[in-house]
Motif scaffolding. Structure first.
Motif, PDB file in Angstrom:
ATOM      1  N   LYS B  49       0.839  -1.206   0.000  1.00 17.20           N
ATOM      2  CA  LYS B  49       0.000   0.000   0.000  1.00 17.20           C
ATOM      3  C   LYS B  49       0.874   1.258   0.000  1.00 17.20           C
ATOM      4  CE  LYS B  49      -4.262  -0.792   2.257  1.00 17.20           C
ATOM      5  NZ  LYS B  49      -4.976  -0.739   3.563  1.00 17.20           N
ATOM      6  N   VAL B  50       1.898   1.214   0.850  1.00 17.24           N
ATOM      7  CA  VAL B  50       2.822   2.348   0.925  1.00 17.24           C
ATOM      8  C   VAL B  50       3.425   2.611  -0.451  1.00 17.24           C
ATOM      9  CG1 VAL B  50       4.986   3.195   1.903  1.00 17.24           C
ATOM     10  CG2 VAL B  50       3.391   1.924   3.341  1.00 17.24           C
ATOM     11  N   THR B  51       3.881   1.519  -1.094  1.00 17.30           N
ATOM     12  CA  THR B  51       4.497   1.650  -2.407  1.00 17.30           C
ATOM     13  C   THR B  51       3.536   2.295  -3.383  1.00 17.30           C
ATOM     14  OG1 THR B  51       5.556  -0.441  -1.889  1.00 17.30           O
ATOM     15  CG2 THR B  51       5.815   0.375  -4.128  1.00 17.30           C
ATOM     16  N   LYS B  52       2.282   1.823  -3.368  1.00 12.87           N
ATOM     17  CA  LYS B  52       1.291   2.384  -4.304  1.00 12.87           C
ATOM     18  C   LYS B  52       1.048   3.862  -4.023  1.00 12.87           C
ATOM     19  CE  LYS B  52      -1.329  -1.785  -5.425  1.00 12.87           C
ATOM     20  NZ  LYS B  52      -2.493  -2.545  -4.989  1.00 12.87           N
ATOM     21  N   ILE B  53       0.884   4.181  -2.738  1.00 10.80           N
ATOM     22  CA  ILE B  53       0.626   5.589  -2.380  1.00 10.80           C
ATOM     23  C   ILE B  53       1.783   6.472  -2.848  1.00 10.80           C
ATOM     24  CG2 ILE B  53       0.341   7.213  -0.470  1.00 10.80           C
ATOM     25  CD1 ILE B  53      -1.063   4.976   1.078  1.00 10.80           C
ATOM     26  N   LEU B  54       2.983   5.990  -2.616  1.00 10.13           N
ATOM     27  CA  LEU B  54       4.151   6.786  -2.997  1.00 10.13           C
ATOM     28  C   LEU B  54       4.242   6.923  -4.516  1.00 10.13           C
ATOM     29  CD1 LEU B  54       6.979   5.681  -0.527  1.00 10.13           C
ATOM     30  CD2 LEU B  54       5.419   7.605  -0.385  1.00 10.13           C
ATOM     31  N   LEU B  55       4.028   5.804  -5.213  1.00 12.67           N
ATOM     32  CA  LEU B  55       4.124   5.849  -6.684  1.00 12.67           C
ATOM     33  C   LEU B  55       3.049   6.745  -7.280  1.00 12.67           C
ATOM     34  CD1 LEU B  55       5.013   2.176  -7.681  1.00 12.67           C
ATOM     35  CD2 LEU B  55       6.476   4.190  -7.750  1.00 12.67           C
ATOM     36  N   SER B  56       1.870   6.781  -6.640  1.00 11.34           N
ATOM     37  CA  SER B  56       0.771   7.589  -7.193  1.00 11.34           C
ATOM     38  C   SER B  56       1.119   9.067  -7.186  1.00 11.34           C
ATOM     39  CB  SER B  56      -0.495   7.350  -6.385  1.00 11.34           C
ATOM     40  OG  SER B  56      -0.401   8.012  -5.137  1.00 11.34           O
ATOM     41  N   LYS B  57       2.068   9.454  -6.375  1.00  9.66           N
ATOM     42  CA  LYS B  57       2.466  10.859  -6.326  1.00  9.66           C
ATOM     43  C   LYS B  57       3.583  11.185  -7.317  1.00  9.66           C
ATOM     44  CE  LYS B  57      -0.495  11.825  -3.393  1.00  9.66           C
ATOM     45  NZ  LYS B  57      -1.659  12.622  -3.849  1.00  9.66           N
ATOM     46  N   VAL B  58       4.122  10.136  -7.967  1.00 11.58           N
ATOM     47  CA  VAL B  58       5.177  10.384  -8.939  1.00 11.58           C
ATOM     48  C   VAL B  58       4.538  10.839 -10.253  1.00 11.58           C
ATOM     49  CG1 VAL B  58       7.094   9.360 -10.231  1.00 11.58           C
ATOM     50  CG2 VAL B  58       6.611   8.599  -7.898  1.00 11.58           C
ATOM     51  N   PRO B  59       4.919  12.000 -10.770  1.00 14.99           N
ATOM     52  CA  PRO B  59       4.317  12.481 -12.023  1.00 14.99           C
ATOM     53  C   PRO B  59       4.586  11.485 -13.147  1.00 14.99           C
ATOM     54  CG  PRO B  59       5.776  14.130 -11.028  1.00 14.99           C
ATOM     55  CD  PRO B  59       5.982  12.867 -10.277  1.00 14.99           C
ATOM     56  N   GLY B  60       3.602  11.297 -14.022  1.00 11.28           N
ATOM     57  CA  GLY B  60       3.813  10.375 -15.144  1.00 11.28           C
ATOM     58  C   GLY B  60       3.170   9.038 -14.913  1.00 11.28           C
ATOM     59  N   ILE B  61       3.656   8.312 -13.859  1.00  8.63           N
ATOM     60  CA  ILE B  61       3.070   6.998 -13.612  1.00  8.63           C
ATOM     61  C   ILE B  61       1.950   7.060 -12.585  1.00  8.63           C
ATOM     62  CG2 ILE B  61       4.961   5.473 -14.308  1.00  8.63           C
ATOM     63  CD1 ILE B  61       5.953   5.577 -11.436  1.00  8.63           C
ATOM     64  N   GLY B  62       1.855   8.177 -11.881  1.00 12.25           N
ATOM     65  CA  GLY B  62       0.870   8.302 -10.808  1.00 12.25           C
ATOM     66  C   GLY B  62      -0.563   8.039 -11.248  1.00 12.25           C
ATOM     67  N   ASN B  63      -0.909   8.497 -12.443  1.00 12.65           N
ATOM     68  CA  ASN B  63      -2.300   8.406 -12.902  1.00 12.65           C
ATOM     69  C   ASN B  63      -2.741   6.972 -13.197  1.00 12.65           C
ATOM     70  OD1 ASN B  63      -2.310  11.155 -12.728  1.00 12.65           O
ATOM     71  ND2 ASN B  63      -1.693  11.437 -14.871  1.00 12.65           N
ATOM     72  N   ASN B  64      -1.765   6.095 -13.470  1.00 14.26           N
ATOM     73  CA  ASN B  64      -2.099   4.731 -13.848  1.00 14.26           C
ATOM     74  C   ASN B  64      -2.415   3.842 -12.657  1.00 14.26           C
ATOM     75  OD1 ASN B  64      -1.497   5.568 -16.422  1.00 14.26           O
ATOM     76  ND2 ASN B  64       0.650   4.921 -16.250  1.00 14.26           N
ATOM     77  N   ILE B  65      -2.235   4.368 -11.455  1.00 11.23           N
ATOM     78  CA  ILE B  65      -2.430   3.518 -10.284  1.00 11.23           C
ATOM     79  C   ILE B  65      -3.817   3.764  -9.699  1.00 11.23           C
ATOM     80  CG2 ILE B  65      -1.659   3.087  -7.928  1.00 11.23           C
ATOM     81  CD1 ILE B  65       1.165   3.699  -8.951  1.00 11.23           C
ATOM     82  N   ALA B  66      -4.570   2.646  -9.582  1.00  6.25           N
ATOM     83  CA  ALA B  66      -5.920   2.754  -9.064  1.00  6.25           C
ATOM     84  C   ALA B  66      -5.877   3.010  -7.567  1.00  6.25           C
ATOM     85  CB  ALA B  66      -6.677   1.456  -9.357  1.00  6.25           C
ATOM     86  N   VAL B  67      -6.776   3.868  -7.097  1.00  8.86           N
ATOM     87  CA  VAL B  67      -6.814   4.185  -5.672  1.00  8.86           C
ATOM     88  C   VAL B  67      -7.511   3.063  -4.924  1.00  8.86           C
ATOM     89  CG1 VAL B  67      -7.599   5.851  -3.947  1.00  8.86           C
ATOM     90  CG2 VAL B  67      -6.861   6.647  -6.183  1.00  8.86           C
ATOM     91  N   THR B  68      -6.720   2.234  -4.224  1.00  2.58           N
ATOM     92  CA  THR B  68      -7.289   1.102  -3.484  1.00  2.58           C
ATOM     93  C   THR B  68      -7.130   1.288  -1.983  1.00  2.58           C
ATOM     94  OG1 THR B  68      -5.185  -0.022  -3.650  1.00  2.58           O
ATOM     95  CG2 THR B  68      -6.821  -0.572  -5.329  1.00  2.58           C
ATOM     96  N   TRP B  69      -6.735   2.475  -1.603  1.00  6.43           N
ATOM     97  CA  TRP B  69      -6.496   2.701  -0.175  1.00  6.43           C
ATOM     98  C   TRP B  69      -7.418   3.791   0.336  1.00  6.43           C
ATOM     99  CZ3 TRP B  69      -3.139   3.785  -4.136  1.00  6.43           C
ATOM    100  CH2 TRP B  69      -2.966   5.143  -4.448  1.00  6.43           C
ATOM    101  N   GLU B  70      -7.497   3.885   1.657  1.00  5.64           N
ATOM    102  CA  GLU B  70      -8.356   4.913   2.235  1.00  5.64           C
ATOM    103  C   GLU B  70      -7.581   6.214   2.383  1.00  5.64           C
ATOM    104  OE1 GLU B  70      -9.929   3.340   5.921  1.00  5.64           O
ATOM    105  OE2 GLU B  70     -10.111   1.399   4.911  1.00  5.64           O
ATOM    106  N   GLN B  71      -8.322   7.316   2.430  1.00 10.02           N
ATOM    107  CA  GLN B  71      -7.705   8.619   2.579  1.00 10.02           C
ATOM    108  C   GLN B  71      -6.848   8.685   3.841  1.00 10.02           C
ATOM    109  OE1 GLN B  71      -7.751  10.948   0.265  1.00 10.02           O
ATOM    110  NE2 GLN B  71      -6.398  12.212   1.527  1.00 10.02           N
ATOM    111  N   LEU B  72      -7.321   7.972   4.910  1.00 13.61           N
ATOM    112  CA  LEU B  72      -6.598   7.979   6.178  1.00 13.61           C
ATOM    113  C   LEU B  72      -5.178   7.446   6.014  1.00 13.61           C
ATOM    114  CD1 LEU B  72      -6.784   8.424   9.296  1.00 13.61           C
ATOM    115  CD2 LEU B  72      -7.388   6.001   9.453  1.00 13.61           C
ATOM    116  N   ASP B  73      -5.091   6.320   5.259  1.00 12.22           N
ATOM    117  CA  ASP B  73      -3.768   5.737   5.010  1.00 12.22           C
ATOM    118  C   ASP B  73      -2.855   6.737   4.326  1.00 12.22           C
ATOM    119  OD1 ASP B  73      -4.407   3.407   6.171  1.00 12.22           O
ATOM    120  OD2 ASP B  73      -4.995   2.388   4.324  1.00 12.22           O
TER     121      ASP B  73
END
Lengths: 266, 359
Positions: B49-73
């Motif tokens: 989850k951490v990896t996904k959250i971090l990657l989602s903030k990387v410009p370019g690849i961030g948009n391709n990651i589906a949001v599967t976590w809660e806002q709290l996380d």
């Protein structure tokens, strides 16, 4: 012959008393010059002023005709190398790392070590017969081996004026001879503080005798090492003869009971 | 001649690949540490989850990651943990490098970043600020700023006292460090004893013991800049640092201006110690242990010691900080207490092992 080092009217004091007082001397290229004298006569202080560990109060030092005190530290390190008596390093370095430090005056801020540096380190270790010890830990070497490593560092420095501050002080006679032979073979200009008068007589071309910070005698070993001079400087009786094999002055010190003048009276 | 040189280069380069490998390994360990440590805490977030959250903030690849976590996380990871982990890295690296610098400066293994009394000065001023609000006018950052002012004042005193005839006298430097820190400790005690509020006292005590708990993104900028600049200056001067270990006289004879270089090192070491302490309090033992441990692995050549100890220091502090927030969760332990409790025995073991090995 060129004059390498010219000292004029040099004085330095730690407190009120002058440790060296108005000292002047000249060293020509290729000479092996010995500084002798009793403890506290200023031999080390004089050398420290030359290698800039101390700054003179008065006087001038010209190294190759240039004012040493105004010279950049790097430039003077390229001209003169120092071998001292205490070479303890409280950190663990390899032998080759210690020798490689001799290359640092050749290096600018962003320079990496190049093949010439590595060649010089290897060459220097070969000269002192320590090439097999390159990967050893410096701290684990014996006193004599350490001294050879330090000489290797001076060789790697590629300077041709060596300042030696009692380099054989804690060494046994085997290492003493080895160290001086090694330095003599390098054919560099040397100025050395030497405790042992016989060593000075064996290796030096010129002798300066210091007493209470002043130069009291100067000349070749034959001129300087006479029974009278030795008594005047050290207060010790001796018998000085020209040795049949070396052709150098050999000094035998006479303890109480063997004084010559007594014999003459008898 | 050519043959000799080629052979020779081989024998000398034998160590360099190992060094590259070691740095690579430590870099990977540092990256892994960031991902793992960010997830760990009283509320744990799984590493994927951490990896996904971090990657989602990387410009370019961030948009391709589906949001599967809660806002709290996401809030925990990005707002709380990540700045804390980064700060731990920077603080640990700074402390280790600062320790290396101090040890070279005083030519002794047992020197640490706080040997010149920087920590006592920082503590005194920070306590004053916390308990009486003396530095309230500095606003939100009154705590780090007051701590920094405290360490700066200490260093100026110590430096002025230790100068003799324009050069730093090492004995005077160490002794004046001891004396000034005693004075500052006394000041701290006076302030604490006359403290008007108990909660302020607890907070001050907690901060003084060394903690990364209050980490914010804004705290990161200054220590990071200082670390980068100091590290660059030290790496450029790695030969001179090595020479300094030989002693003043040999160093001078090998072409460095010892006086000027020592002044530079005092400046660098106190800047790093001051900035570090202002964001994290006094985290002890890291600056002493990490350089020591590094030297056991790679020897004393600063070209190797500086990068390796920086990475080791960063990794160590992050993990000890993880322990600090896990052991008595949801409460926190000050990380400085843990480094002392864990580090002390390890250090004694190293010390014993070393001396018995020699005999």
């Amino acid at each position: 012959m060129n004059v390498r080092l010219e000292i004029n009217g040099l004085s330095y004091s730690y407190n009120e008393n002058n440790a060296i007082d108005n000292v002047s001397l000249k060293i020509k290229e290729g000479e092996f010059v010995g500084l002798v004298g009793p403890n506290g006569s200023g031999k080390s202080t004089l050398l420290k002023n030359l290698y800039r560990a101390l700054t003179p109060d008065k006087g001038t030092i010209l190294l190759d005709g240039e004012d040493l005190l105004k010279m950049k530290h790097k430039k003077s390190a390229l001209k003169q190398a120092v071998v001292g008596q205490e070479n303890e390093v409280p950190f663990n370095f390899l032998v080759e790392e210690i020798v490689a430090m001799g290359r640092s005056p050749h290096k600018k801020l962003f320079d990496f070590d190049n093949s010439h540096d590595r060649y010089m380190v290897h060459h220097a270790l070969e000269q002192v017969g320590m090439e097999k010890m390159a990967k050893r830990n410096y701290q684990n070497l014996s006193g004599g081996e350490k001294q050879r490593v330090i000489i290797a560092r001076a060789i790697a420095q590629e300077s041709d004026l060596f300042l030696l501050d009692e380099p054989t002080n804690h060494l046994d006679i085997g290492y003493q001879i080895q160290v001086f032979d090694l330095i003599k073979r390098l054919k560099v200009t040397v100025i050395a503080a030497i405790h042992d008068l016989n060593m000075a007589s064996l290796y030096c071309d010129q002798i300066y005798v210091l007493k209470d910070g002043k130069i009291v005698l100067h000349g070749t070993p034959e001129e300087v090492f006479t029974e009278e001079n030795i008594y005047n400087v050290y207060g010790v009786h001796s018998s000085v003869t020209k040795h049949p094999i070396t052709g150098k002055m050999a000094i035998t010190f006479l303890p109480a009971g063997f004084e010559k003048d007594k014999e003459e009276v008898v | 001649m050519k043959i000799i040189r080629i052979n020779h280069r081989k024998s000398f380069n034998r160590e360099d690949p190992n060094m590259a490998l070691l740095i690579l390994f430590l870099l990977l360990a540092a990256i892994a540490t960031i991902f793992l440590a960010t997830g760990l805490g009283p509320v744990s977030v799984a590493p994927d989850k951490v990896t996904k959250i971090l990657l989602s903030k990387v410009p370019g690849i961030g948009n391709n990651i589906a949001v599967t976590w809660e806002q709290l996380d996401e809030n925990i990871v990005l707002g709380l943990r990540l700045p804390r982990v980064f700060l731990g890295m920077v603080v640990g690296a700074s402390l280790a490098v600062c320790g290396v610098t101090m040890q070279a400066l005083v030519r002794n293994h047992l020197a640490d970043p706080f040997i010149l009394g920087v920590s006592s000065g920082a503590t005194a001023f920070a306590t004053l600020g916390m308990l009486f609000g003396v530095f309230a006018f500095l606003g939100q950052y009154s705590l780090p700023l007051s701590a920094f002012i405290g360490s700066a004042v200490t260093i100026v005193f110590v430096y002025v006292i230790s100068r003799i005839k324009g050069r730093i006298n090492m004995t005077q430097l160490l002794l004046s460090g001891v004396v000034i820190s005693m004075i500052m400790d006394g000041l701290t005690s006076i302030v604490k004893l006359s403290a008007p509020n108990a909660l302020g006292l607890h907070n001050a005590e907690f901060w003084m013991s060394g903690s990364l708990a209050g980490a914010k993104w804004a705290y990161l900028r200054l220590p990071l800049i200082v670390l980068a600049i100091c590290m660059a200056v030290l790496m450029i001067n790695y030969r001179n640092l090595n020479l300094l270990l030989l002693g003043d006289e040999s160093a001078g004879a090998l072409g460095i201006n010892v006086r000027r270089f020592q002044k530079l090192l005092v400046l660098i070491a106190s800047l790093m110690a001051g900035v570090t302490i202002s964001v994290s309090g006094k985290i002890g033992f890291v600056g002493l242990m990490v350089p020591h441990f590094t030297r056991l692995i790679v020897g004393s050549n600063h070209k190797k010691v500086l990068p390796v100890s920086a990475l080791l220091g960063g990794i160590l502090v992050v993990w000890v900080d993880v322990a600090a927030r896990m052991i008595i969760a949801p409460e926190e332990l000050p990380v400085g207490i843990l480094t002392a409790v864990i580090g002390g025995p390890i250090f004694i073991w190293l010390l014993k092992r070393n001396t018995t090995g020699k005999q």
